[in-house]
Write an enzyme that holds these catalytic residues in place. Structure first.
Site, short mmCIF file in Angstrom:
data_model
loop_
_atom_site.label_atom_id
_atom_site.label_comp_id
_atom_site.label_asym_id
_atom_site.label_seq_id
_atom_site.Cartn_x
_atom_site.Cartn_y
_atom_site.Cartn_z
N ASP A 1 0.83 -1.21 0.00
CA ASP A 1 0.00 0.00 0.00
C ASP A 1 0.87 1.25 0.00
OD1 ASP A 1 -2.05 -1.72 0.09
OD2 ASP A 1 -2.81 -1.13 2.08
N ALA B 1 3.90 1.64 -1.20
CA ALA B 1 4.52 1.87 -2.50
C ALA B 1 3.49 2.47 -3.46
CB ALA B 1 5.07 0.57 -3.04
N ASP C 1 0.92 4.30 -2.56
CA ASP C 1 0.72 5.69 -2.15
C ASP C 1 1.83 6.59 -2.70
OD1 ASP C 1 -1.50 4.94 -0.82
OD2 ASP C 1 -0.60 4.91 1.19
N SER D 1 -35.92 -6.40 -14.71
CA SER D 1 -35.80 -7.04 -13.40
C SER D 1 -35.87 -8.55 -13.60
CB SER D 1 -36.88 -6.54 -12.46
OG SER D 1 -38.12 -6.85 -13.01
N LEU D 2 -35.92 -9.28 -12.52
CA LEU D 2 -35.90 -10.74 -12.62
C LEU D 2 -37.13 -11.33 -11.95
CD1 LEU D 2 -32.20 -11.38 -11.53
CD2 LEU D 2 -33.13 -11.78 -13.81
N GLU E 1 -24.71 -17.20 -10.35
CA GLU E 1 -23.94 -16.16 -9.65
C GLU E 1 -24.75 -15.63 -8.47
OE1 GLU E 1 -24.34 -12.45 -12.50
OE2 GLU E 1 -23.64 -14.20 -13.60
N LYS F 1 -26.80 -13.27 -6.08
CA LYS F 1 -27.61 -12.07 -6.28
C LYS F 1 -27.21 -11.10 -5.18
CE LYS F 1 -32.28 -10.48 -7.09
NZ LYS F 1 -32.35 -9.37 -6.15
N ASP G 1 -27.01 -7.90 -2.82
CA ASP G 1 -28.02 -7.01 -2.25
C ASP G 1 -27.46 -5.59 -2.25
OD1 ASP G 1 -30.47 -6.58 -1.30
OD2 ASP G 1 -30.13 -7.37 0.71
N ARG H 1 -30.57 2.44 -11.89
CA ARG H 1 -31.56 1.74 -12.69
C ARG H 1 -32.86 2.54 -12.76
NH1 ARG H 1 -35.78 -1.71 -11.45
NH2 ARG H 1 -36.23 -3.25 -13.06
N TYR I 1 -22.32 -7.59 -13.86
CA TYR I 1 -22.98 -8.86 -14.19
C TYR I 1 -23.60 -8.93 -15.58
CZ TYR I 1 -27.04 -6.38 -12.18
OH TYR I 1 -28.01 -5.48 -11.88
N LYS J 1 -28.66 -17.89 -15.11
CA LYS J 1 -28.87 -17.29 -16.44
C LYS J 1 -28.51 -18.31 -17.50
CE LYS J 1 -27.46 -12.86 -14.57
NZ LYS J 1 -26.41 -11.85 -14.47
N LYS K 1 -34.39 -16.93 -4.49
CA LYS K 1 -34.16 -16.14 -3.27
C LYS K 1 -33.91 -17.03 -2.05
CE LYS K 1 -34.93 -12.11 -3.25
NZ LYS K 1 -35.96 -11.13 -3.53
N CYS L 1 -40.58 -8.70 41.13
CA CYS L 1 -40.39 -9.88 40.26
C CYS L 1 -41.74 -10.38 39.75
CB CYS L 1 -39.70 -10.99 41.04
SG CYS L 1 -39.65 -12.55 40.14
N CYS M 1 -42.31 -14.00 41.62
CA CYS M 1 -42.43 -14.22 43.07
C CYS M 1 -42.67 -12.92 43.83
CB CYS M 1 -41.18 -14.90 43.60
SG CYS M 1 -39.76 -13.80 43.67
N CYS N 1 -34.17 -10.31 40.05
CA CYS N 1 -35.07 -10.61 41.16
C CYS N 1 -34.19 -10.97 42.35
CB CYS N 1 -35.95 -11.79 40.77
SG CYS N 1 -36.67 -12.64 42.18
N CYS O 1 -37.77 -17.76 44.70
CA CYS O 1 -38.49 -17.48 43.45
C CYS O 1 -38.61 -18.77 42.64
CB CYS O 1 -37.71 -16.42 42.67
SG CYS O 1 -38.40 -16.12 41.03
S1 IVH Z 1 -29.09 -9.86 -13.82
C1 IVH Z 1 -32.14 -9.10 -16.98
N1 IVH Z 1 -27.40 -10.60 -11.94
O1 IVH Z 1 -31.38 -8.04 -9.06
C2 IVH Z 1 -31.25 -9.45 -15.88
N2 IVH Z 1 -29.09 -9.06 -11.38
O2 IVH Z 1 -34.51 -8.09 -10.03
C3 IVH Z 1 -30.95 -8.32 -15.03
N3 IVH Z 1 -29.02 -8.28 -9.07
O3 IVH Z 1 -32.13 -4.94 -10.16
C4 IVH Z 1 -30.25 -8.54 -13.80
N4 IVH Z 1 -27.25 -9.43 -8.47
O4 IVH Z 1 -29.73 -5.20 -9.50
C5 IVH Z 1 -28.47 -9.86 -12.25
N5 IVH Z 1 -25.83 -11.31 -10.41
C6 IVH Z 1 -26.89 -10.56 -10.71
C7 IVH Z 1 -27.51 -9.73 -9.76
C8 IVH Z 1 -28.63 -8.99 -10.14
C9 IVH Z 1 -28.18 -8.56 -8.09
C10 IVH Z 1 -30.18 -7.37 -8.95
C11 IVH Z 1 -30.21 -6.36 -10.05
C12 IVH Z 1 -31.64 -6.19 -10.45
C13 IVH Z 1 -32.35 -7.20 -9.59
C14 IVH Z 1 -33.24 -8.04 -10.48
#
Ligand code: IVH
Length: 680
Positions: A39, A41, A43, A88-89, A120, A122, A124, A143, A232, A297, A321, A415, A418, A433, A439
């Site tokens: 680190d 080096a 810096d 979305s998924l 992969e 998901k 958060d 998004r 992703y 996927k 999930k 208490c 008791c 107590c 008790c």
């Molecule tokens: S793929 C069409 N891969 O999950 C595919 N999404 O409801 C689009 N998310 O808002 C998403 N990890 O932000 C994909 N490895 C991953 C993910 C991922 C988290 C989130 C993404 C999206 C939500 C999908």
């Protein structure tokens, strides 16, 4: 070393060389996880670059690695229309949903035998889109609603693992990269600790912290937040091309300096997806970031295209999930439980809610300080958290949902069992107590403790039975247990003559014990198994322990002033001495502690060992006895003081902790080898 008065072209060359070096080190550090320099080096390179840029401000470009510190605040975020919508998924909540998804995919592809999937985590966090033009990061957007997001370019530029300039070559002229920005757990903890120390508001979870950090109009604030990103998928691709499989695209991303989740795996068919899910469920709590499921996927882009979309989600991907770890429910009431040592604990009675994979209807509130900190009222909607095997916790109240008739939580003056007075020791959060064994709640718990496996180990004496004995007035002290008759016991609920006889026999067997088990069983505050053993090793006889003063007791290994005073207090109370006498009268006995034979080897003297997992060639208690015989102290939890961990099969968190602390881990086989050497 400062060099000045340089010809501009030399400066230009050095600046370029420094930028290349820094970008290369960033790539190694963030993407390949394989840093080449320290680190400090790093810096030094950065400082030299800053110095040259100060001398030659005309050379500063937006891509320079010095330009990540944030810029003057915006008055509002601009809007960005996504050229390709951010979808979305659909969700899967169990293996049936996953199999249905796979069947739909195969049907649509004309009865395909088995499909290749990329699996992969998901993450958060917050979904974002990055736009690179000729390799330069020109835009970052949230998004939003999928069609329109906010322009957070200034903020994403401050995130160290997002390249301002792609490395390598052959990237498309216009390339949109999508992924998730998140806050790693460690950074989140640190951020909240700092906020707490300054009396500022803490973030409820890493996801909110990431969102709040990205939503800053002042990017200098974002620059100080520990954010990270995993990419992703691609989006817009113009003036170039990407590979034809999803996983290969992510591999290319890595070549270009973009970070991709290292847990990505390509598998064949739904069963292998389910296996991946199971593996990641195990791994989840140990990951340095939070995930809430797995995304599968279809790996081939050509197949993705054939499958297409429904509404706002692709047919070629699904999010499986994990059971939610946080859910909302109603706090119906708060009751107060009295424990073995008299500590009065508020317990939340909840409207049953499915969280972390089980139905939860009670949660501990720890103590009244915690109730006050949470600002709870009865009737509140509360958030309940349950992760892994941890006891469920109420983590916050949703004040906006508070009903008009919400009631304050009142701590009882006396208490709840008791009616004795309650007291609070100085510096302690818990109220107690003062009724002691008067008790019935404390009595019940004391009896359960005395007969538990690690104490007298009475077989077949369940909690419900103890409750009944106390409630019927048959057992007032632990000694009364040994006076119970078959007739009395068989009069209890669901007890026949046979089980009553068995219990009487088991009580008889348990009378032969060890002094350490007996001392532990007495339930003296803060005297666990290890302390009980230390007391016995030091004093050898009960009378000597009884007579010891607080001062003398502190000579015993690991006994500090507080534990010592608990011990002395216990043996100065007349009714405790009466119970002990009675126990000896009914026949509880042990053998005099064997003095280690003169010259007998104690190869583990001074060492602290912990046992975990299941052992094949001995029980854990036997293992413990052997270790003690060899002179080791055996404790229940791993800490920096632990010398070694004896780990059997299916060792869990203790093993991880030992590995993290660099504590020696000894397998059962190794241990048996050593025993052979020691001749025991
Ligand atoms: S793929 C069409 N891969 O999950 C595919 N999404 O409801 C689009 N998310 O808002 C998403 N990890 O932000 C994909 N490895 C991953 C993910 C991922 C988290 C989130 C993404 C999206 C939500 C999908």
């Amino acid at each position: 070393m400062t060099q000045t008065s340089m010809f501009p072209q030399d400066a230009e060359q050095e600046i370029q060389s420094l930028r290349d070096q820094i970008n290369d080190h960033n790539h190694r550090y963030y993407v390949q996880d394989d840093p080449e320099i320290t680190d400090s080096a790093y810096d030094r390179l950065m400082n030299r670059l800053k110095e040259l840029e100060t001398e030659h401000p005309d050379q500063i470009t937006a891509e320079s690695p010095t330009q990540r510190v944030g810029a003057a605040p915006l008055s509002a975020f601009g809007q960005i229309r996504h050229e390709l919508p951010m979808l979305s998924l659909d969700n899967a909540f169990n293996e049936d949903d996953l199999n249905d998804f796979d069947r739909r995919v195969r049907d649509r592809l004309g009865n395909a035998e088995s499909v290749e999937y990329a699996c992969e985590p998901k993450l958060d966090g917050i979904a974002v889109s990055l736009l690179y033009e000729n390799g330069r990061l020109v835009r970052g957007a949230t998004r939003g609603d999928g069609s329109t997001g906010e322009d957070i370019t200034m903020n994403v530029r401050t995130i160290p693992s997002i390249p301002l300039q792609l490395v390598g070559s052959d990237w498309p002229e216009r390339l949109e990269v999508r992924g998730e920005i998140f806050m790693p757990r460690a950074g989140f903890e640190k951020l909240n600790q700092r906020a707490k120390a300054r009396d500022e508001k803490v973030f409820v979870n890493p996801r909110n912290a990431a969102a709040g950090s990205l939503r800053q109009l002042d990017s200098r604030v974002t620059a100080k937040r520990p954010l990270d990103m995993y990419c992703y998928s691609g989006g817009i691709v113009e003036g170039g091309s990407l590979p034809t499989k999803h996983a290969d695209i992510l591999e290319r991303f890595k070549d270009w300096g973009l970070r991709v989740n290292p847990e990505l795996r390509v598998v064949q068919g739904a069963k292998a997806c389910a296996d991946y899910f199971a593996r990641m469920s195990e791994k989840r709590d140990g990951l340095p970031y939070e995930i809430d499921g797995i995304v599968y996927k279809v790996n081939e882009l050509a197949l993705q295209e054939r499958l297409g979309f429904v509404a706002r989600a692709p047919r070629w991907a699904i999010a499986h999930k994990f059971p939610a770890q946080e859910e909302m429910t109603i706090l119906k009431d708060v009751e107060f439980q009295v424990g073995r040592t008299g500590a009065i604990t508020p317990v939340a009675r909840l409207q049953p809610v499915f969280v972390g994979g089980v139905t939860v209807s009670n949660a501990t509130l720890h103590n009244m300080d915690e109730v006050a900190r949470l600002g709870l009222k009865i009737g509140d909607t509360v958030v309940v958290h349950r992760a892994g095997d941890v006891i469920p916790k109420v983590v916050r109240a949703v004040e906006s949902k508070r009903p008009d008739d919400a009631r304050d939580i009142e701590f009882p003056d006396t208490c709840p069992v008791c009616d004795s007075e309650v007291e609070r020791d100085e510096g302690e959060a818990a109220f107690r107590c003062t009724g002691g064994l008067f008790c019935s709640a404390q009595r019940k718990e004391a009896i359960k403790h005395f007969s538990a496996r690690k104490a007298l180990d009475v077989d077949g004496l369940g909690d419900k039975l103890v409750d009944q004995f106390v409630e019927k007035g048959l057992v007032k002290t632990v000694a009364d247990l040994f006076k119970l008759t078959v007739e009395q016991i068989s009069g209890m609920e669901r007890m026949g003559k046979k089980s009553a006889t068995n219990l009487v026999n088991a009580l008889e067997v348990s009378k032969k014990t060890t002094l350490a088990r007996f001392i532990y069983g007495l339930g003296i505050r803060e005297v666990g198994e290890a302390t009980a053993q230390s007391l016995v090793s030091h004093y050898k006889e009960l009378d000597a322990i009884k007579a010891a003063t607080t001062e003398q007791l502190q000579e015993v290994d690991d006994v500090g002033p507080i534990v010592a005073s608990h011990i002395e207090k216990f043996f100065r109370q007349e009714h405790n001495l009466e119970v002990i006498d009675e126990l000896l009268t009914v026949g509880i006995h042990w053998e005099q502690e064997a003095e280690p034979e003169e010259g007998a080897e104690q190869p583990l003297e001074g060492e602290v060992w912990v046992l975990t997992g299941s052992l094949q060639s001995m029980t854990r208690d036997e293992g413990k006895a052997i270790l003690q015989q060899l002179g080791a102290k055996v404790t229940g939890s791993v800490s920096a003081k632990t010398t070694a961990l004896l780990a059997g099969e299916k060792a869990g968190s203790k093993l991880t902790k030992a590995q993290n602390l660099g504590v020696r881990v000894v397998t059962e086989d190794d241990f048996n080898e050593l025993r052979a050497e020691w001749g025991i």
